[in-house]
Write an enzyme that holds these catalytic residues in place. Structure first.
Site, PDB file in Angstrom:
ATOM      1  N   HIS A 166      23.607  22.696  58.372  1.00 15.32           N
ATOM      2  CA  HIS A 166      23.097  22.054  56.989  1.00 15.32           C
ATOM      3  C   HIS A 166      22.976  20.234  56.706  1.00 15.32           C
ATOM      4  O   HIS A 166      23.049  19.931  56.543  1.00 15.32           O
ATOM      5  CB  HIS A 166      23.511  22.431  56.143  1.00 15.32           C
ATOM      6  CG  HIS A 166      24.468  23.843  56.122  1.00 15.32           C
ATOM      7  ND1 HIS A 166      24.879  24.466  57.577  1.00 15.32           N
ATOM      8  CD2 HIS A 166      23.750  25.212  55.408  1.00 15.32           C
ATOM      9  CE1 HIS A 166      25.576  25.774  56.916  1.00 15.32           C
ATOM     10  NE2 HIS A 166      25.021  25.718  56.470  1.00 15.32           N
ATOM     11  N   HIS A 176      18.261  22.925  53.359  1.00 15.82           N
ATOM     12  CA  HIS A 176      19.645  23.464  52.875  1.00 15.82           C
ATOM     13  C   HIS A 176      20.720  23.927  54.558  1.00 15.82           C
ATOM     14  O   HIS A 176      21.411  23.518  54.434  1.00 15.82           O
ATOM     15  CB  HIS A 176      19.653  25.166  51.543  1.00 15.82           C
ATOM     16  CG  HIS A 176      21.334  24.963  52.183  1.00 15.82           C
ATOM     17  ND1 HIS A 176      22.818  24.296  51.490  1.00 15.82           N
ATOM     18  CD2 HIS A 176      21.951  26.099  52.245  1.00 15.82           C
ATOM     19  CE1 HIS A 176      23.362  25.134  50.894  1.00 15.82           C
ATOM     20  NE2 HIS A 176      23.445  26.062  52.654  1.00 15.82           N
ATOM     21  N   GLU A 206      46.351  33.464  39.683  1.00 18.60           N
ATOM     22  CA  GLU A 206      46.691  33.162  41.209  1.00 18.60           C
ATOM     23  C   GLU A 206      45.943  33.005  42.538  1.00 18.60           C
ATOM     24  O   GLU A 206      46.379  31.957  43.240  1.00 18.60           O
ATOM     25  CB  GLU A 206      47.039  34.861  41.493  1.00 18.60           C
ATOM     26  CG  GLU A 206      47.298  35.652  40.467  1.00 18.60           C
ATOM     27  CD  GLU A 206      46.657  36.170  39.434  1.00 18.60           C
ATOM     28  OE1 GLU A 206      47.977  37.006  38.720  1.00 18.60           O
ATOM     29  OE2 GLU A 206      45.745  36.143  39.220  1.00 18.60           O
ATOM     30  N   HIS A 262      49.519  48.648  39.708  1.00 18.93           N
ATOM     31  CA  HIS A 262      50.361  47.090  40.590  1.00 18.93           C
ATOM     32  C   HIS A 262      51.216  47.418  41.438  1.00 18.93           C
ATOM     33  O   HIS A 262      52.118  46.870  41.352  1.00 18.93           O
ATOM     34  CB  HIS A 262      51.066  47.076  38.996  1.00 18.93           C
ATOM     35  CG  HIS A 262      50.760  46.156  37.631  1.00 18.93           C
ATOM     36  ND1 HIS A 262      49.545  46.641  37.204  1.00 18.93           N
ATOM     37  CD2 HIS A 262      51.635  44.758  37.466  1.00 18.93           C
ATOM     38  CE1 HIS A 262      49.153  45.842  36.481  1.00 18.93           C
ATOM     39  NE2 HIS A 262      50.373  44.754  36.752  1.00 18.93           N
TER      40      HIS A 262
END
Length: 687
Positions: free
Chosen positions: A54, A285, A433, A495
């Protein structure tokens, strides 16, 4: 001009003239332009030679890099692991050749021209995306977008925590980040940058490569928000500059030096700057420029030098940058010697603290052996932390808004915040999280902190990319993952972890520990802290479990699996279980023994550690092939065949859970001692 590699022997470095050595304050525009072009063309040449890579970002951000390194970044290439150096994080890791080029030019011993030429090749120090190697100027592994900028929050926070502890005469440095549009599109950047603003981390400075190009084309295809207003809403200072104007770059970085909050500098750049036919397009890129375009770029930028060649005068300027802070580094070490903090800082950064941890836990271990408490393993973990945290100031805890459920905060844990001047050992991460785990990576990588953080086991899916990166980087990060099965009960299948243990065990270099009682939980914590070459997951229960262990001499869990309840004779049945299911296995053993079926129970807290034991030990524990083997775990079977063999029976989950009290769910899904006994008899009859 005599052209040569820009890294010369130490004697040659020392011979740099005074003007070059003082370059930070006296570089001309022409010199800065030449220094930037050295980065550009080392990057373009390496990508061309590898026929892969790149070049766009290194060429586009070369001007920003030149100002940052030559005038602001505090580092000494001859002492790359100087503890009070500034940290630089290349969040857009695909632009790795920028970092390799600068580290080569500034004189990092490991980053030779041979390594530059070996870009993206097997066993090189210059892989496609940077991999952590602090002594080569690479602070962390980056590539998965969003994680670099997010872990940088951890680096900056670690600096503030340690400065609060040791004083700013000893700890006083900044964390700089180069990031791109892709980093800021990733959701984790929102989580982490919001937290950084809340914590007022004024030592964090982000240079945003605002080139308006993505792989698919213009960023306007999918990304049109006002980035500056977004960051201002987080509590950051934000401004936009011309990323190819040396004066604007320097002025922006100068203003950022004394900020009371994090700083975002949006640098308007042209991707592939200098390549006349490809700059500003997505074509530059992630593809080599090619021989024709590279030649055109050389002519366009007035860089009349052969590939991989840096003129001696430009090389001297860059080497002077690499030694600009050498005296500062020496003064810092002298100051540390006089400060009285040398030993305590060394202790904070110590890798092996196993003897200390053993001593800290000895009293609690004896107490568990005597009192044999019936505790949820999350509660047992909390008791272990009550012993560890006050004795280990480098232990930095936290939770993603589940502190009372995870039992991660101790009575002595002061909360780290801007209002507390960053004193303390506990971080409220909020419902973030993924960011929590990325920040913990930064805390660990910085040094001086051993991070642990908690959430529910089912939310490891949110954390997984950062956990994987911690494993790849071999960092000591500890995840306190509670509510580890259908045993959490009424919250239901959203959960209740089912596939999560198998998914975590699949990550290389990740240690997963699922203890069966308070004693094993203590042992799991000891193992986790002593695991200095990788992260550890502690899978802990919501429900209380009976004590099964009274023996307190050896850390039996360190073997991964062991006989927790032996058979009365040569076993005909061997039941292996983890966590909350070990006590169920012991009840099944009693029932089978009453019917004169000798049965052995194995506690298997860690598949990974058990696999490391020699074959003789594993055979001793599991019995020979003549015994019926049964695995028991309130999770899917995946992974168990590798431990017990494909002919073994298994009691566990085959799908998602349900919402009901835990005891009802264990009966409903057939994870009972009666089911184990029935399966054992069926296997014996068939054998």
């Amino acid at each position: 001009m005599n052209a040569q590699s820009s890294v010369t022997p130490k004697a040659a470095q020392n011979s740099c003239d005074a003007k070059a050595a003082a370059c930070a304050g006296s570089l001309t525009i022409d010199q800065l332009r030449d220094m930037s072009n050295a980065i550009r063309f080392l990057a373009a040449d390496a990508v061309d030679q590898a026929n892969s890579g790149h070049p766009g970002m290194p060429m586009g951000m070369a001007d920003v890099a030149t100002i940052l390194w030559s005038k602001f970044l505090k580092f000494d290439a001859s002492c790359p692991t100087w503890f009070d150096r500034d940290r630089f994080i290349l969040s857009g890791g695909h632009g790795s050749m920028l970092l390799y080029a600068v580290n080569h030019l500034t004189g990092y011993k490991k980053m030779t021209m041979a390594e530059i030429k070996n870009f993206r090749q097997l066993h090189s120090l210059t892989p496609g995306h940077p991999e952590v190697m602090a002594d080569a100027g690479i602070e962390m592994t980056t590539g998965p977008l969003g994680q670099g900028i997010s872990s940088a929050v951890g680096f900056a926070l670690a600096e503030r925590i340690l400065a609060a502890r040791f004083g700013q005469d000893i700890i006083n440095h900044k964390t700089y980040v180069f990031c791109g549009d892709g980093d800021l599109m990733e959701g984790i950047s929102h989580e982490a940058c919001s937290l950084a603003g809340h914590l007022k981390l004024g030592n964090l400075i982000v240079m945003y490569d605002d080139n308006e190009i993505s792989i698919d084309g213009a960023t306007s295809l999918s990304f049109t928000e006002d980035v500056l207003k977004r960051f201002e809403a987080y509590g950051w200072r934000a401004q936009r500059i011309n990323g190819h104007d040396f004066g604007e770059i320097e002025a922006a970085l100068s203003m950022a030096q004394n900020s009371d909050r994090p700083v975002l500098i949006a640098c308007k750049t042209k991707i592939g700057y200098g390549a006349p036919n490809k700059q500003g397009t997505h074509g530059v890129h992630g593809s080599p420029l090619g021989a024709a375009e590279t030649a055109a770029a050389r002519a366009h930028m007035n860089w009349a030098h052969e590939p991989f060649t840096v003129p001696e005068d430009i090389g001297q300027l860059w080497r002077a940058v690499g030694s600009r802070a050498a005296q500062m580094q020496k003064d810092w070490h002298e100051n540390l010697e006089k400060s009285g903090h040398k030993n305590s800082l060394a202790a904070a950064c110590a890798v092996d603290i196993s003897a200390q941890v053993k001593d800290i836990l000895a009293g609690l271990k004896a107490e568990f052996a005597t009192s044999r408490p019936k505790l949820a393993t999350r509660a047992a973990s909390g008791k272990v932390l009550e012993a560890l945290v006050p004795a280990l100031p480098q232990l930095i805890g936290g939770s993603a808004d589940l502190t009372p459920s995870n039992n991660t905060q101790t009575k002595s844990s002061k909360v780290i915040s801007a209002n507390s001047a960053y004193e303390g050992q506990y971080i409220h991460y909020g419902v973030r999280e993924f960011a929590m785990c990325a920040v913990m990576n930064g805390l660990a990588l910085h040094g001086g902190c051993i991070p642990y953080g908690g959430t529910f086991m089912s939310f490891t899916d949110y954390c997984r990319p950062a956990i994987r990166l911690a494993a790849l980087m071999k960092q000591r990060v500890i995840y306190v993952m509670t509510h580890d099965s259908i045993g959490l009960g009424e919250d239901g299948p959203t959960h209740q972890p089912v596939e999560h243990l198998a998914a975590l065990r699949a990550i290389p270099n990740l240690l997963v520990l699922r203890p069966c009682d308070a004693m094993e939980t203590l042992e799991a914590w000891e193992i986790a802290i002593n695991n200095t070459t990788g992260p550890t997951v502690l899978a802990l229960t919501r429900q209380a479990l009976p004590a099964l262990r009274a023996e307190a001499q050896e850390n039996l869990s360190a073997r991964g699996g062991y006989i927790i309840s032996p058979a009365q004779a040569t076993p005909k049945v061997v039941i292996a279980a983890t966590g909350s299911e070990v006590s169920i296995a012991v009840e099944a053993q009693k029932m089978l023994e009453q019917e004169n079926i000798p049965t052995q129970v194995i506690s298997l807290p860690s598949f990974e550690l058990f696999a490391q034991q020699n074959e003789g030990y594993r055979t001793e524990v599991l019995g020979d092939d003549r015994a019926v083997r049964i695995g028991v775990e309130a999770a899917i079977r995946m992974g168990w065949d590798g431990v017990l063999g494909s002919r073994a029976g298994f009691i566990g989950m085959k799908g998602f859970g349900e919402s009901a009290p835990a005891e009802v769910l264990y009966q409903h899904f057939g994870i009972t001692c009666q089911a184990i006994v029935q399966l054992a008899k069926e296997k014996l009859s068939a054998s």
